[in-house]
Design an enzyme around this catalytic site. Structure first.
Site, PDB file in Angstrom:
ATOM      1  N   SER A   9      12.134   1.730  94.868  1.00  0.00           N
ATOM      2  CA  SER A   9      13.000   1.310  95.985  1.00  0.00           C
ATOM      3  C   SER A   9      14.479   1.564  95.659  1.00  0.00           C
ATOM      4  CB  SER A   9      12.763  -0.154  96.357  1.00  0.00           C
ATOM      5  OG  SER A   9      13.215  -1.025  95.340  1.00  0.00           O
TER       6      SER A   9
ATOM      7  N   ASN B 152      21.211   1.998  83.191  1.00  0.00           N
ATOM      8  CA  ASN B 152      20.005   1.276  83.596  1.00  0.00           C
ATOM      9  C   ASN B 152      20.388   0.102  84.486  1.00  0.00           C
ATOM     10  OD1 ASN B 152      17.193   0.492  83.512  1.00  0.00           O
ATOM     11  ND2 ASN B 152      17.764  -1.115  82.082  1.00  0.00           N
TER      12      ASN B 152
ATOM     13  N   HIS C 275      19.073  -3.692  85.329  1.00  0.00           N
ATOM     14  CA  HIS C 275      18.185  -4.755  84.838  1.00  0.00           C
ATOM     15  C   HIS C 275      18.242  -5.937  85.808  1.00  0.00           C
ATOM     16  CE1 HIS C 275      15.835  -6.883  81.867  1.00  0.00           C
ATOM     17  NE2 HIS C 275      16.607  -7.930  82.055  1.00  0.00           N
TER      18      HIS C 275
ATOM     19  N   ASP D 241      17.940  -3.000  76.871  1.00  0.00           N
ATOM     20  CA  ASP D 241      18.875  -3.897  77.567  1.00  0.00           C
ATOM     21  C   ASP D 241      20.054  -4.373  76.721  1.00  0.00           C
ATOM     22  OD1 ASP D 241      17.068  -3.717  79.720  1.00  0.00           O
ATOM     23  OD2 ASP D 241      15.896  -5.377  78.916  1.00  0.00           O
TER      24      ASP D 241
ATOM     25  N   GLU E 288      20.622  -5.451  94.092  1.00  0.00           N
ATOM     26  CA  GLU E 288      20.383  -4.118  93.526  1.00  0.00           C
ATOM     27  C   GLU E 288      20.678  -3.034  94.554  1.00  0.00           C
ATOM     28  OE1 GLU E 288      16.656  -5.622  90.711  1.00  0.00           O
ATOM     29  OE2 GLU E 288      16.285  -4.078  92.212  1.00  0.00           O
TER      30      GLU E 288
END
Length: 192
Positions: free
Chosen positions: A14, A103, A105, A146, A175
């Site tokens: 998504s 990235n 998270h 992370d 997000e």
């Protein structure tokens, strides 16, 4: 010259879709490739829908050969975006693209990060700990899960009675809103 983005995803995609939507008509950047380690990943259908080429790779290809690096270099990729990609990035790829891999998270790092902390695992841990807020972290990727330098964080409040689906929904809203904008801002800062 447009900046060139490659997206790694392992699942539904998504966030990859939000990035493809965002950069579809962008004058400064484009998504040139979707890569996945999962031949069943729905992100492949999303890539097809946007006519973005995709590449499926194996564990062997990713960790023990230079195939993926060569592919990214041949496409002159400027930025690699991990959007729900579950494997640790090998040192060879980090070295080939220094400070060019980011990235997303689904928590406020440094809390709730590390191996096995992805998707619902993160949200369940946050709920079980009784946290009053959660959020998202966009960060550079390094050799550890992370632990790279944080680029952006956004928070949301966890209300009494919020269940797993609600926490996940609130996180995804952040997000989808912030990730494309942060990627675009980061590309603008990168030297040509």
């Amino acid at each position: 010259m447009k900046k060139r983005i490659a997206i790694f995803a392992s699942g539904s995609g998504s966030n990859a879709q939000k990035l493809m939507e965002h950069f579809k008509r962008n004058a400064d950047a484009e998504i040139v490739l979707i890569l996945t380690n999962n031949p069943q990943a729905y992100v492949l259908q999303r890539a097809d829908n946007f006519e973005v080429p995709s590449h499926i790779f194996t564990r062997h290809e990713f960790f023990e050969t230079e195939d993926v690096i060569r592919l990214l270099k041949n496409l002159q990729v400027d930025l690699i975006v991990l959007a729900g990609f579950l494997w640790l990035v090998p040192a060879s790829l980090l070295k080939a693209f220094p400070n060019k891999i980011i990235n997303l998270h689904p928590a406020l790092l440094p809390k709730y990060g590390g191996k096995g902390m992805y998707g619902d695992h993160v949200h369940k841990a946050i709920l079980e700990a009784g946290e009053e807020e959660s959020g998202i972290t966009i960060h550079f990727v390094n050799e550890q899960f992370d632990e790279g330098e944080i680029i952006h964080q956004s928070k949301f409040k966890i209300e009494p009675g919020d269940n797993l689906e609600m926490v996940k929904f609130k996180g995804q809203q952040l997000e989808h809103h912030h990730f494309p904008k942060v990627v675009e801002a980061l590309l603008k800062k990168m030297k040509s």
